[in-house]
Scaffold this motif. Structure first.
Motif, PDB file in Angstrom:
ATOM      1  N   ARG A  40       0.871  -1.181   0.000  1.00  9.98           N
ATOM      2  CA  ARG A  40       0.000   0.000   0.000  1.00  9.98           C
ATOM      3  C   ARG A  40       0.905   1.227   0.000  1.00  9.98           C
ATOM      4  N   GLY A  43      -3.448   6.385  -0.755  1.00 11.61           N
ATOM      5  CA  GLY A  43      -4.854   6.248  -1.124  1.00 11.61           C
ATOM      6  C   GLY A  43      -5.586   7.538  -0.807  1.00 11.61           C
ATOM      7  N   GLU A  44      -6.826   7.600  -1.232  1.00  8.26           N
ATOM      8  CA  GLU A  44      -7.647   8.781  -0.948  1.00  8.26           C
ATOM      9  C   GLU A  44      -8.113   8.749   0.496  1.00  8.26           C
ATOM     10  N   ASN A  57     -10.057   3.580   0.831  1.00  3.96           N
ATOM     11  CA  ASN A  57      -9.350   3.507  -0.440  1.00  3.96           C
ATOM     12  C   ASN A  57      -7.886   3.205  -0.178  1.00  3.96           C
ATOM     13  N   ARG A  59      -4.203   2.836  -2.406  1.00  3.13           N
ATOM     14  CA  ARG A  59      -3.409   2.845  -3.636  1.00  3.13           C
ATOM     15  C   ARG A  59      -2.391   1.730  -3.454  1.00  3.13           C
ATOM     16  N   GLN A  61       0.546  -0.685  -4.907  1.00  2.00           N
ATOM     17  CA  GLN A  61       1.571  -0.820  -5.937  1.00  2.00           C
ATOM     18  C   GLN A  61       1.826  -2.309  -6.146  1.00  2.00           C
ATOM     19  N   ILE A  93      -3.777   3.479 -12.047  1.00  4.11           N
ATOM     20  CA  ILE A  93      -3.327   4.872 -12.021  1.00  4.11           C
ATOM     21  C   ILE A  93      -2.191   4.962 -13.027  1.00  4.11           C
ATOM     22  N   ASP A 112       0.475   1.139 -10.063  1.00  7.97           N
ATOM     23  CA  ASP A 112      -0.362   1.477  -8.917  1.00  7.97           C
ATOM     24  C   ASP A 112      -1.822   1.333  -9.328  1.00  7.97           C
ATOM     25  N   SER A 114      -5.821   1.855  -7.714  1.00  6.26           N
ATOM     26  CA  SER A 114      -6.690   2.370  -6.657  1.00  6.26           C
ATOM     27  C   SER A 114      -7.818   1.376  -6.428  1.00  6.26           C
TER      28      SER A 114
END
Length: 119
Positions: A40, A43-44, A57, A59, A61, A93, A112, A114
């Motif tokens: 990880r 993230g948002e 959320n 993100r 990788q 992404i 990456d 999401s």
């Protein structure tokens, strides 16, 4: 997505891509290729005026490693499908980045993605 940890969600989706050689952060020394490492990387935010949301959320990788550029590219396509064309509904992404590790002579592909999930 039902309640689950993001690591369990990602691992379950990617295990079939490389015969269960999927590892958080890095593969153990001596792991045969191909394999996938994930982590990880942000993230948002999920805080609201009511506090933390149960919808989060991450993100994630994803890094695919193999002995050839062609196989790394094919495996990344399969990893993307596993995370984006499934109930997970991940969103890439950008596009994958090709990498090469001189020390190990391994070819990689990194991306990456999401992912929204419930806690």
């Amino acid at each position: 997505m039902g309640s689950n940890s993001i690591n369990a969600i990602v691992r379950a989706a990617l295990d079939p891509v490389v015969d269960e050689r999927v590892f958080p952060s890095v593969a153990p020394p001596g792991t045969p290729t191909p394999y996938i490492a994930y982590q990880r990387v942000g993230g948002e935010g999920s805080a609201t005026l009511d506090g933390l949301s149960t919808t989060r959320n991450a993100r994630m990788q994803i890094a695919v490693w193999s002995d050839t550029r062609e196989l790394s590219t094919a495996l990344m396509d399969r990893a993307m499908a596993a995370l984006c064309e499934s109930d997970i509904k991940g969103t890439p992404i950008g596009e994958p980045v090709d990498v090469y590790e001189e020390t190990t002579k391994r070819h990689g592909s990194r991306l990456d993605i999401s992912i929204w999930y419930s806690t």
